[in-house]
Write a protein that holds these residues in place. Sequence first.
Motif, PDB file in Angstrom:
ATOM      1  N   MET A 221       0.881  -1.288  -0.103  1.00  0.00           N
ATOM      2  CA  MET A 221       0.000   0.022   0.083  1.00  0.00           C
ATOM      3  C   MET A 221       0.754   1.172  -0.082  1.00  0.00           C
ATOM      4  O   MET A 221       1.931   1.329   1.046  1.00  0.00           O
ATOM      5  N   LEU A 223       0.996   5.144   0.140  1.00  0.00           N
ATOM      6  CA  LEU A 223       0.174   6.526   0.500  1.00  0.00           C
ATOM      7  C   LEU A 223       0.911   7.909   0.252  1.00  0.00           C
ATOM      8  O   LEU A 223       2.071   7.800   0.422  1.00  0.00           O
ATOM      9  N   GLU A 268       5.745  10.563   0.677  1.00  0.00           N
ATOM     10  CA  GLU A 268       5.217   9.177   0.213  1.00  0.00           C
ATOM     11  C   GLU A 268       5.457   8.040   1.286  1.00  0.00           C
ATOM     12  O   GLU A 268       6.700   8.093   1.717  1.00  0.00           O
ATOM     13  N   SER A 310      -4.172   6.860  -1.628  1.00  0.00           N
ATOM     14  CA  SER A 310      -3.324   5.394  -1.499  1.00  0.00           C
ATOM     15  C   SER A 310      -3.801   4.651  -2.600  1.00  0.00           C
ATOM     16  O   SER A 310      -5.012   4.594  -3.261  1.00  0.00           O
ATOM     17  N   LEU A 333      -1.759   4.286  -7.052  1.00  0.00           N
ATOM     18  CA  LEU A 333      -1.752   5.507  -6.175  1.00  0.00           C
ATOM     19  C   LEU A 333      -2.024   6.844  -7.420  1.00  0.00           C
ATOM     20  O   LEU A 333      -2.973   7.632  -6.839  1.00  0.00           O
ATOM     21  N   VAL A 344      -8.678   5.542  -2.170  1.00  0.00           N
ATOM     22  CA  VAL A 344      -7.802   4.551  -2.230  1.00  0.00           C
ATOM     23  C   VAL A 344      -8.329   3.767  -3.518  1.00  0.00           C
ATOM     24  O   VAL A 344      -9.523   3.646  -3.867  1.00  0.00           O
TER      25      VAL A 344
END
Length: 348
Positions: A221, A223, A268, A310, A333, A344
Amino acid sequence: MSISAFMRIASGMVLAQELMTLTPPLNDVEPTDIHLLTGMLDTMTDHVFLLRVEGERYRLVYCNEAMERFMNPTQESFCGRFLDDIVPDPGAYQQVADNYARARAVGHVIRYEESTEGFDAAPLTFFETTISPLVARDGNTVYICGISRDITARRSAELALKQTNERLAQQLAENHRLHEILHEEAIRDPLTNLFNRRYFLESLNREMNLAQRERHPVTLMMLDIDHFKKLNDQHGHVVGDQVLVEFSERLKEGMRKADVVCRWGGEEFLIMMPGLSQEDAYRRMLEWREINSPMVFKVADQRLTIRFSSGLATAPQNGVTADELITATDKALYLAKEAGRDQVKLSG
């Protein structure tokens, strides 16, 4: 010849000398023999002594020249004096008397360490002492014969070695602590204390290899804090750094222990979630966003609200190597940002 064997021979001759002052000469013991024996004893550097048991007291009836010189620099003889007179300190005397009582109780040679603490006119010295009770025909102990060897130098060397070992142990502990600090600094981001890019890539490669062998998923993941450059421009980099630190703390709190949270660069963040499918990771991310989006900070008497985007990607369906999986996560992303941010998106 051992000390015990020597003591048996020497004490017999010295006892004979002592008894000759009280009784007629013993059979087969000549004054010349005693003279030679005492002369030999006087060449020894160890202290040789003989005490006569008189009731509850011990009278010193013989000591060689080494002991006499050590105990009496003034040349005033100790022979004939009671032990409690030679050792006026009650505590020191009791220790000596207890050792003599122990030897008399067991009826054979015993060894122990002692010091001259409590003796008059004697420098503090440590001895290894061997004593033997001399028993009369009626079974009563009549004399205590002993040899004391100066071990002060050995004790000093042992103490110095112990202190050196303690210093080495402290140094090793400090070196280990510094090594741990350096290791942490090498794998941590200095601002947020999250793992850095280097450590994350090493961990991801290991986990990808393990996942291929054991056939379990690995989800990433990524973000990105929305409009972070604008926040820096308006409030300054100090405030921006405080936001990054606080955001990192909340991010760590929302992840599992098995997850690896990394500051990928700037604003990030990249999180590896081993064994977690994309669907499960997506559900967890939505739950976390319900609590933390938008995220409100109080920095320097200001209330700041931030939002974040995300993207999620999972191996092996979105990539079978670390580079492929990171690229797929980055693209997800990008889709979230293209769709308006603060959301997301899933890869593929």
